[in-house]
Motif scaffolding. Structure first.
Motif, PDB file in Angstrom:
ATOM      1  N   THR A  80       4.247   1.506  -1.720  1.00  0.00           N
ATOM      2  CA  THR A  80       3.219   2.150  -2.534  1.00  0.00           C
ATOM      3  C   THR A  80       3.887   2.880  -3.696  1.00  0.00           C
ATOM      4  N   ASN A  81       3.067   3.357  -4.614  1.00  0.00           N
ATOM      5  CA  ASN A  81       3.610   4.178  -5.693  1.00  0.00           C
ATOM      6  C   ASN A  81       3.420   5.648  -5.344  1.00  0.00           C
ATOM      7  N   LEU A  82       4.238   6.501  -5.947  1.00  0.00           N
ATOM      8  CA  LEU A  82       4.160   7.934  -5.717  1.00  0.00           C
ATOM      9  C   LEU A  82       3.065   8.541  -6.588  1.00  0.00           C
ATOM     10  N   ALA A  83       2.709   9.791  -6.284  1.00  0.00           N
ATOM     11  CA  ALA A  83       1.685  10.474  -7.060  1.00  0.00           C
ATOM     12  C   ALA A  83       2.177  10.770  -8.475  1.00  0.00           C
ATOM     13  N   ALA A  84       3.415  11.222  -8.592  1.00  0.00           N
ATOM     14  CA  ALA A  84       3.971  11.524  -9.915  1.00  0.00           C
ATOM     15  C   ALA A  84       5.468  11.334  -9.876  1.00  0.00           C
ATOM     16  N   PRO A  85       6.067  10.676 -10.775  1.00  0.00           N
ATOM     17  CA  PRO A  85       5.465   9.774 -11.762  1.00  0.00           C
ATOM     18  C   PRO A  85       4.942   8.513 -11.074  1.00  0.00           C
ATOM     19  N   ASP A  86       3.798   8.041 -11.552  1.00  0.00           N
ATOM     20  CA  ASP A  86       3.149   6.912 -10.865  1.00  0.00           C
ATOM     21  C   ASP A  86       3.825   5.572 -11.119  1.00  0.00           C
ATOM     22  N   PHE A  89      13.581   3.574  -3.516  1.00  0.00           N
ATOM     23  CA  PHE A  89      12.763   3.931  -4.674  1.00  0.00           C
ATOM     24  C   PHE A  89      13.074   2.972  -5.804  1.00  0.00           C
ATOM     25  N   GLU A  90      12.035   2.572  -6.528  1.00  0.00           N
ATOM     26  CA  GLU A  90      12.241   1.678  -7.675  1.00  0.00           C
ATOM     27  C   GLU A  90      11.471   2.210  -8.856  1.00  0.00           C
TER      28      GLU A  90
END
Length: 163
Positions: free
Chosen positions: A81-87, A162-163
């Motif tokens: 999934t993507n993180l909340a910030a930075p998206d 993380f990417e």
């Protein structure tokens, strides 16, 4: 009449041998402080031998609990999934859970979805560094224990990218 100039004798600093001895003393003190700090921060390293063994490839097999009774270890599907910030930052997380009794599939699905939902609320600055990683692991473990009503005893992070 001739003027006689008096020159002050050259002041010598400490000899090269004294400087080397002081350098070795400071280096030995730094090594000792690092070793003692590592032992202090490692605290309960001897208590988590089964966690280390499980994290190194035995996560699919039964690990040993404190009482010598086999504990089922279940790997959850990878969470991407993507993180909340930075998206723009994406995260891939693979975890394994240690149970006392074999869990049911609906409970595993609920834990998986809860962990996914939690990762979507995390910001990158919250998980930077070693302490951020420890806080993330503690939060994920707490969520797994809540969703399983205490059946999940440990959460092992197998992969975090993380990417």
């Amino acid at each position: 009449m001739a003027v006689i100039e008096e020159t002050e004798p050259l002041k010598k600093g400490p000899s090269l041998i004294i400087q080397l001895v002081m350098l070795l003393a400071v280096t030995a003190a730094a090594i000792g402080m690092g070793w003692f700090s590592g032992r202090y921060l490692d605290g309960n390293a001897g208590a988590d031998k089964s966690e280390i063994a499980s994290a190194h490839g035995e996560a699919g097999e039964a690990g040993a609990s404190a009482h010598g009774v086999p504990s089922p270890t279940v790997s959850l599907p990878a969470i991407t999934t993507n993180l909340a910030a930075p998206d723009q930052i994406w995260v891939r997380l693979e975890v394994a859970l240690v149970f006392e009794t074999p869990p049911e599939q609906p409970m595993l699905d609920e834990i998986h979805q809860d962990l996914l939902g939690f990762l979507r609320t995390v910001k990158l600055h919250q998980i930077e560094g070693a302490s951020g990683f420890q806080h993330l692991k503690a939060d994920l473990e707490e969520r797994a224990q809540i969703r399983s009503n205490g059946a999940a005893k440990k959460l092992l992070i197998r992969t975090l990218i993380f990417e």
